[in-house]
Scaffold this active site. Structure first.
Site, PDB file in Angstrom:
ATOM      1  N   HIS A   1      59.643 -51.323   2.436  1.00 48.03           N
ATOM      2  CA  HIS A   1      59.462 -49.891   1.921  1.00 48.03           C
ATOM      3  C   HIS A   1      58.186 -49.547   1.450  1.00 48.03           C
ATOM      4  O   HIS A   1      58.128 -48.441   1.407  1.00 48.03           O
ATOM      5  CB  HIS A   1      60.580 -49.728   0.849  1.00 48.03           C
ATOM      6  CG  HIS A   1      62.181 -49.959   1.039  1.00 48.03           C
ATOM      7  ND1 HIS A   1      62.942 -49.836   0.295  1.00 48.03           N
ATOM      8  CD2 HIS A   1      62.699 -50.426   2.079  1.00 48.03           C
ATOM      9  CE1 HIS A   1      64.221 -49.968   0.860  1.00 48.03           C
ATOM     10  NE2 HIS A   1      64.163 -50.520   2.009  1.00 48.03           N
TER      11      HIS A   1
ATOM     12  N   GLU B   1      71.897 -48.108   6.752  1.00 44.87           N
ATOM     13  CA  GLU B   1      72.083 -48.994   5.516  1.00 44.87           C
ATOM     14  C   GLU B   1      71.016 -48.704   4.410  1.00 44.87           C
ATOM     15  O   GLU B   1      71.235 -49.086   3.290  1.00 44.87           O
ATOM     16  CB  GLU B   1      71.488 -50.554   6.124  1.00 44.87           C
ATOM     17  CG  GLU B   1      71.817 -51.467   5.158  1.00 44.87           C
ATOM     18  CD  GLU B   1      70.781 -51.775   4.240  1.00 44.87           C
ATOM     19  OE1 GLU B   1      70.913 -52.664   3.234  1.00 44.87           O
ATOM     20  OE2 GLU B   1      69.551 -51.669   4.323  1.00 44.87           O
ATOM     21  N   GLU B   2      69.869 -48.215   4.731  1.00 38.87           N
ATOM     22  CA  GLU B   2      69.267 -47.715   3.545  1.00 38.87           C
ATOM     23  C   GLU B   2      69.459 -46.420   2.712  1.00 38.87           C
ATOM     24  O   GLU B   2      68.549 -46.430   1.765  1.00 38.87           O
ATOM     25  CB  GLU B   2      67.829 -47.386   4.187  1.00 38.87           C
ATOM     26  CG  GLU B   2      67.137 -48.586   5.106  1.00 38.87           C
ATOM     27  CD  GLU B   2      66.475 -49.675   4.155  1.00 38.87           C
ATOM     28  OE1 GLU B   2      66.926 -49.782   2.839  1.00 38.87           O
ATOM     29  OE2 GLU B   2      66.103 -50.549   4.690  1.00 38.87           O
TER      30      GLU B   2
ATOM     31  N   GLU C   1      68.041 -59.676   7.170  1.00 36.58           N
ATOM     32  CA  GLU C   1      67.042 -59.016   6.233  1.00 36.58           C
ATOM     33  C   GLU C   1      65.846 -60.146   6.143  1.00 36.58           C
ATOM     34  O   GLU C   1      66.177 -61.293   6.277  1.00 36.58           O
ATOM     35  CB  GLU C   1      67.829 -58.805   4.980  1.00 36.58           C
ATOM     36  CG  GLU C   1      69.166 -57.918   4.958  1.00 36.58           C
ATOM     37  CD  GLU C   1      68.804 -56.446   4.882  1.00 36.58           C
ATOM     38  OE1 GLU C   1      67.248 -56.166   4.711  1.00 36.58           O
ATOM     39  OE2 GLU C   1      69.373 -55.573   5.043  1.00 36.58           O
TER      40      GLU C   1
ATOM     41  N   ASP D   1      68.208 -48.758  10.885  1.00 32.15           N
ATOM     42  CA  ASP D   1      67.476 -47.607  10.049  1.00 32.15           C
ATOM     43  C   ASP D   1      66.435 -48.114   9.417  1.00 32.15           C
ATOM     44  O   ASP D   1      66.520 -49.361   8.986  1.00 32.15           O
ATOM     45  CB  ASP D   1      68.461 -46.758   9.628  1.00 32.15           C
ATOM     46  CG  ASP D   1      69.091 -47.629   8.288  1.00 32.15           C
ATOM     47  OD1 ASP D   1      69.582 -48.666   8.501  1.00 32.15           O
ATOM     48  OD2 ASP D   1      69.188 -46.975   7.104  1.00 32.15           O
TER      49      ASP D   1
END
Length: 389
Positions: free
Chosen positions: A363, A143-144, A172, A82
């Protein structure tokens, strides 16, 4: 129609293909379907030592694959499918050329480039005689967002045995360095109560926002701690991240709340972290008062714990992790953000973060990743996975 993914080609091209499948949290069905189909297709073509000894399963929007070749150690490659909500940055696009080629788009950093590397490595190494470690690939959803929705947490209950290994690598973004452990995170919501009144006769009211002033003053004056653990320096932080109050522009608010996020070094357990945060806010520790109760010494204020995830110590002394550090040329630093290495650490499995992309770009609307970092991480992990421990 499910998109087709080519797992054995250029991992940069695979990254772009994954980016072009929008997958904000809770909307991962399409990308999970594409990944599942591609892995099944790759495994069906195995004719070497992994033929008949490799499994692929899908559990909701979580996709797992593993080899069972009887190799002496097992490496888990884990990543989330995600992203944060798309911000006019899907589909992806390329700029530059050669060494300056850059891939732009949602998820290029966090963390579809890492997913692409893992998928490429599994598809090209699982059936290779050069593979030195059995592999488990774990790609999961949500996960977000809040920890209670995390797909890896679901797998702990539905397929716990698939998470076992000698070391876990989370893809990551780390700019190709190893980021060891992770900081813990918690959020506390501080509630303030007052008395509503017309702002023209404000003396008849009691402003709930003003009751939060001592908490805000403490936050502004807070001095965070830095701590060195196994050569990794973790920097803590206590920050107001959101607040809400008021019903109209001419009304004294009778209710207000403030969200505070504490990022703590992994040498604090969750109880110590919460008590420290509450003390820093001027609120009695949990051991002396329950959440939601009004502290007698702070009238009009109460608090509730809204999120809590423990940190993870570096764990670099474990043999498989130490081998990975050597393969990375000893380039190690602390992970400031919380990641799912914490979940693996809680299961007793050493885990590190290692993936392409600058975590500072995660992000962002202009999220982008240099193509060379994708190929460099692929090469680094390929060398590690083909070298016996």
């Amino acid at each position: 129609m499910t998109a087709s993914l080519e797992l054995t080609g250029d991992p940069v091209d695979l990254t772009r293909a994954l980016v072009d499948i929008a997958s904000p949290s809770r909307h991962e069905a399409e990308i999970a379907g594409a990944v599942h189909a591609a892995l099944e297709g790759a495994v069906a073509g195995f004719t070497g030592p992994a033929a008949g000894r490799t499994r692929v399963i899908r559990d909701g929007n979580r996709v797992l694959a593993r080899t069972d070749r009887g190799l002496p150690t097992r490496v888990v490659l884990a990543g989330h499918l995600d992203t944060v909500p798309v911000a006019d940055n899907v589909p992806g696009h390329l700029t530059g050329a050669g060494e300056d080629l850059v891939l732009h788009g949602c998820g290029t950093v966090d963390m579809k480039s890492g997913d692409a590397v893992f998928l490429h490595l599994f598809a090209t190494l699982a059936d290779s005689p050069d593979l030195a470690h059995d592999l488990t690939l774990v790609l999961y959803d949500c996960e977000e967002i809040e920890a209670t929705a995390n797909g890896l947490a679901f797998l702990e209950h539905t397929h716990r045995d698939w998470l076992s290994g000698d070391v876990a690598i989370l893809g990551e973004p780390t700019e190709g360095l190893i980021e060891a452990g992770c900081q813990g995170t918690l959020r506390v919501r501080v509630h303030a109560r007052g008395v509503r009144a017309h702002s023209a006769r404000s003396w008849l009211g009691d402003n709930a926002v003003h009751r939060l002033a001592p908490v805000l003053e403490r936050l502004a004056a807070y001095e965070p701690r830095s701590v060195d653990i196994d050569g990794c320096v973790y920097r803590e932080g206590l920050q107001a991240v959101r607040m809400s109050a008021g019903v109209a522009g001419n009304t004294v608010p009778d209710e207000a709340w403030l969200d505070v996020n504490f990022r703590c070094a992994p040498d604090r357990d969750t109880t110590e972290a919460l008590d420290h945060a509450l003390g820093a806010l001027g609120l009695p520790a949990r051991s002396r008062i329950g959440q939601g109760e009004e502290p007698p010494s702070v009238p009009g204020l109460s608090w509730e714990l809204t999120d809590l995830s423990p940190g993870a110590l570096p764990g670099l002394g474990e043999p498989a992790a130490a081998d990975l550090v050597r393969a990375a040329g000893g380039r190690v630093r602390a992970k400031y953000g919380w990641t799912d290495v914490s979940r693996f650490a809680a299961l007793g499995i050493p885990a590190v973060n290692l993936g392409p992309g600058d975590p500072g770009l995660a992000h962002k609307r202009d999220e982008h990743c240099p193509a060379r970092q994708i190929t460099e991480v692929d090469a680094l992990l390929r060398a590690y996975l083909t070298t016996p421990g």
